[in-house]
Design a protein around this motif. Structure first.
Motif, PDB file in Angstrom:
ATOM      1  N   TYR A 249       0.865  -1.184   0.000  1.00  0.00           N
ATOM      2  CA  TYR A 249       0.000   0.000   0.000  1.00  0.00           C
ATOM      3  C   TYR A 249       0.900   1.233   0.000  1.00  0.00           C
ATOM      4  O   TYR A 249       1.853   1.292   0.796  1.00  0.00           O
ATOM      5  N   ASP A 271     -10.952   4.838   2.795  1.00  0.00           N
ATOM      6  CA  ASP A 271     -11.265   3.973   3.943  1.00  0.00           C
ATOM      7  C   ASP A 271     -12.516   3.123   3.716  1.00  0.00           C
ATOM      8  O   ASP A 271     -13.290   2.895   4.646  1.00  0.00           O
ATOM      9  N   CYS A 272     -12.685   2.645   2.481  1.00  0.00           N
ATOM     10  CA  CYS A 272     -13.877   1.846   2.175  1.00  0.00           C
ATOM     11  C   CYS A 272     -13.733   0.401   2.645  1.00  0.00           C
ATOM     12  O   CYS A 272     -14.710  -0.346   2.659  1.00  0.00           O
ATOM     13  N   ASN A 273     -12.501   0.000   2.960  1.00  0.00           N
ATOM     14  CA  ASN A 273     -12.208  -1.358   3.457  1.00  0.00           C
ATOM     15  C   ASN A 273     -12.395  -2.461   2.427  1.00  0.00           C
ATOM     16  O   ASN A 273     -12.357  -3.636   2.788  1.00  0.00           O
ATOM     17  N   LEU A 274     -12.611  -2.088   1.163  1.00  0.00           N
ATOM     18  CA  LEU A 274     -12.823  -3.125   0.153  1.00  0.00           C
ATOM     19  C   LEU A 274     -11.580  -4.021   0.030  1.00  0.00           C
ATOM     20  O   LEU A 274     -11.688  -5.232  -0.149  1.00  0.00           O
ATOM     21  N   CYS A 275     -10.390  -3.403   0.152  1.00  0.00           N
ATOM     22  CA  CYS A 275      -9.146  -4.182   0.037  1.00  0.00           C
ATOM     23  C   CYS A 275      -9.106  -5.294   1.090  1.00  0.00           C
ATOM     24  O   CYS A 275      -8.660  -6.401   0.816  1.00  0.00           O
ATOM     25  N   ARG A 286      -3.002  -2.109   4.389  1.00  0.00           N
ATOM     26  CA  ARG A 286      -2.597  -0.738   4.738  1.00  0.00           C
ATOM     27  C   ARG A 286      -1.763  -0.702   6.020  1.00  0.00           C
ATOM     28  O   ARG A 286      -1.152   0.295   6.347  1.00  0.00           O
ATOM     29  N   CYS A 303      -8.836  -2.156  -4.870  1.00  0.00           N
ATOM     30  CA  CYS A 303      -8.569  -0.714  -4.734  1.00  0.00           C
ATOM     31  C   CYS A 303      -8.623  -0.017  -6.090  1.00  0.00           C
ATOM     32  O   CYS A 303      -9.119   1.107  -6.190  1.00  0.00           O
ATOM     33  N   LEU A 316      -2.989   2.539  -5.931  1.00  0.00           N
ATOM     34  CA  LEU A 316      -2.735   2.974  -4.557  1.00  0.00           C
ATOM     35  C   LEU A 316      -2.201   1.767  -3.764  1.00  0.00           C
ATOM     36  O   LEU A 316      -1.341   1.884  -2.919  1.00  0.00           O
ATOM     37  N   ILE A 317      -2.757   0.610  -4.088  1.00  0.00           N
ATOM     38  CA  ILE A 317      -2.123  -0.646  -3.644  1.00  0.00           C
ATOM     39  C   ILE A 317      -1.483  -1.209  -4.915  1.00  0.00           C
ATOM     40  O   ILE A 317      -2.145  -1.306  -5.950  1.00  0.00           O
TER      41      ILE A 317
HETATM   42  S1  SF4 Z   1      -6.750   1.203   0.081  1.00  0.00           S
HETATM   43 FE1  SF4 Z   1      -8.269   1.361  -1.553  1.00  0.00          FE
HETATM   44  S2  SF4 Z   1      -9.649  -0.357  -1.245  1.00  0.00           S
HETATM   45 FE2  SF4 Z   1      -8.451  -0.131   0.606  1.00  0.00          FE
HETATM   46  S3  SF4 Z   1      -9.718   1.158   1.923  1.00  0.00           S
HETATM   47 FE3  SF4 Z   1      -8.362   2.535   0.842  1.00  0.00          FE
HETATM   48  S4  SF4 Z   1      -9.491   3.083  -0.974  1.00  0.00           S
HETATM   49 FE4  SF4 Z   1     -10.549   1.349  -0.135  1.00  0.00          FE
END
Ligand code: SF4
Ligand code: SF4
Length: 486
Positions: A249, A271-275, A286, A303, A316-317
């Motif tokens: 990340y 901070d959507c936590n999808l990753c 992260r 991401c 971003l990742i």
């Molecule tokens: S790194 Fe990307 S997928 Fe993960 S929480 Fe942040 S925006 Fe969402």
């Protein structure tokens, strides 16, 4: 001001069961489905590897009459291993050791280049877990539905879904366990025997064992195998350097996180936590590189899908090297360095070991000699004073044709031989025939006058030369010839 002692909480005295446990309880992971480049690569790898695993035992290979016609076969009763045109005898087990060494060096090289690419894409545990999770998604639904189903009471619908899922898992496990057994016998015959109840108890035992392990490891244990059981994550970081491609990340770009980008001080991570939700091992990348991360890169797909929707730069990742990430952060040019001292060393080792194995396989004489000398008595003194030693002489003919050999001895002057059942009187050389694909066993007596012996024990060499063959095959084997104390 109120003071709370160590033995009490705000809600009253501390209960015995609230003591911190030495063991963390398992938190079930519910990976979310995600589409993307790395997911497609994973599917492609899964189709290829499973296709190969299930189909290879069915490939036929004509080796002539009397020989098995399965391309890849480990024939335990006959003690042979077949790999297309290559046939390995038990005496040549070092080739199997060579294959393991090649596999290990190949794994080191892949890890040095692309991190945990083996774990994330090709490890059998990953591949079957992926397949089992696909079945689970198809039957129980999306991540949210699965979580709701597990949290909810036992209803008829829940029971039906759970039974269907486990039944599907068991069917896959039986096919998987069965396919492994096909590598150890003629696949069509074994399948027929297994289906008609004619297979041996050993076959059914192994079928049960392989089915149970697949079901437990891929269905129940899943990411815990990678985290707690597999030794590989513990030492593979020794093969990493700053040019190794790994999943990370880019904190410098993502932090500080914020739902909406109100000003430039907020980073790209929303901070959507999808990753974390898509991660098969439940890792939050992260927080940095972690032992639990198998490098499957699904968090990158996750991401990138978010960044695409938000119209922000991708990766971003990323799947990139630390040196490239640092270069990007500092605005310097990026470069992928595949040729580095460690990768060159691994490639050199791979070439050397592979070359030795290829040369050995191409040049092997397909004949081996095994000699056991008599230990009791070590020697016999004959009535005319001559000294006689006895040997059990084995010739391994690894070709599928009868071969004729000429046997002579060296190092002991005036030595003569008698081979039981071949020549009745002593001779300097003896002709021996060995049938196709068999081991010829002979009792050989070597006789020499006492004056030929320079010491109590001296070297005796048997020289075996193939006669009438187009290529010259010669095997020299040294043993000992004993006589009385000098
Ligand atoms: S790194 Fe990307 S997928 Fe993960 S929480 Fe942040 S925006 Fe969402
Ligand atoms: S953190 Fe990313 S790369 Fe690591 S296991 Fe989870 S999804 Fe895969």
């Amino acid at each position: 001001m109120s003071v709370i002692s160590h033995n009490e909480t705000k809600n009253g005295p501390k209960k015995a069961e609230e003591k911190p446990s030495l063991y963390a309880s398992h938190i079930k992971v519910y990976p979310q489905r995600i589409a993307g480049t790395f997911r497609r690569i994973k599917w492609l790898t899964l189709y290829t590897l499973l296709g190969l695993y299930y189909l290879v035992p069915w490939i036929r290979w004509d080796r002539g009459p009397g020989a098995p016609s399965q391309a890849v076969l480990i024939d335990m009763p006959a003690r042979r291993a077949y790999f297309f045109g290559i046939e390995i005898w038990p005496q040549e087990v070092y080739y199997l050791a060579g294959i393991l060494i090649l596999g290990a060096i190949g794994l080191f090289l892949a890890t040095g280049l692309a991190g945990r690419v083996w774990c994330g894409f090709t490890c059998p545990q990953t591949v079957w877990t992926d397949l089992f999770m696909w079945v689970e998604r198809k039957i129980e639904g999306s991540r949210n539905k699965r979580m709701k189903l597990d949290a909810g009471p036992l209803t008829l619908e829940k029971a039906a879904k759970k039974i269907s899922k486990h039944a599907a898992w068991i069917v896959i496990s039986i096919i998987t366990g069965g396919a492994w057994i096909f590598y150890y016998g003629d696949a069509p015959t074994m399948l027929k025997e297994m289906l008609t109840g004619q297979a041996s108890q050993t076959v059914y035992g192994f079928l049960f064992l392989f089915t149970a392990t697949t079901y437990l490891l891929a269905g129940w244990a899943r990411e815990q195998v990678c985290t707690y059981m597999c030794p590989w994550p513990r030492f593979q970081s020794a093969m990493f350097d700053e040019d190794t491609l790994i999943v990370t990340y880019e904190a410098w770009r993502g932090e500080p996180r914020g739902k909406a980008k109100t000003d430039d001080k907020i980073g790209d991570c929303v901070d959507c936590n999808l990753c974390q939700n898509v991660c098969p091992t439940g890792v939050d990348i992260r927080k940095g590189s972690q032992l639990e991360c198998i490098g499957c890169a699904l968090c990158i797909d996750a991401c990138n899908s978010v960044m695409t929707k938000l119209n922000r730069p991708l990766n971003l990742i990323t799947y990139d090297s630390i040196s490239n990430q640092n270069a990007r952060q500092e605005g310097k040019p990026e470069r992928i360095r595949l040729i580095r001292p460690r990768t060159v060393a691994y490639m050199a080792l791979l070439t050397i070991v592979g070359g030795i194995m290829a040369y050995g396989l191409l040049e092997r004489p397909r004949v081996e000699v095994n000699i056991q000398r008599d230990r009791s008595p070590l020697f016999v003194t004959l009535s005319n004073g001559d000294i006689r030693n006895g040997y059990t002489f084995k010739i391994l003919n690894m070709l599928r044709r009868e071969r004729t050999f000429n046997l002579t001895t060296e190092y002991v002057d005036n030595a003569t031989m008698t081979v039981i059942g071949i020549n009745g009187r002593d001779r300097k050389n003896v002709t021996l025939k060995v049938g196709p694909d068999t081991v010829g066993t002979y009792r050989v007596f070597v006789k020499a006058p006492p004056q030929s012996l320079k010491a109590e024990s001296q070297n005796l060499e048997f020289v075996l030369r193939e006669t009438g063959a187009q290529s010259h095959v010669e095997v020299d084997s040294t043993t000992k010839f004993y006589g009385p104390k000098k």
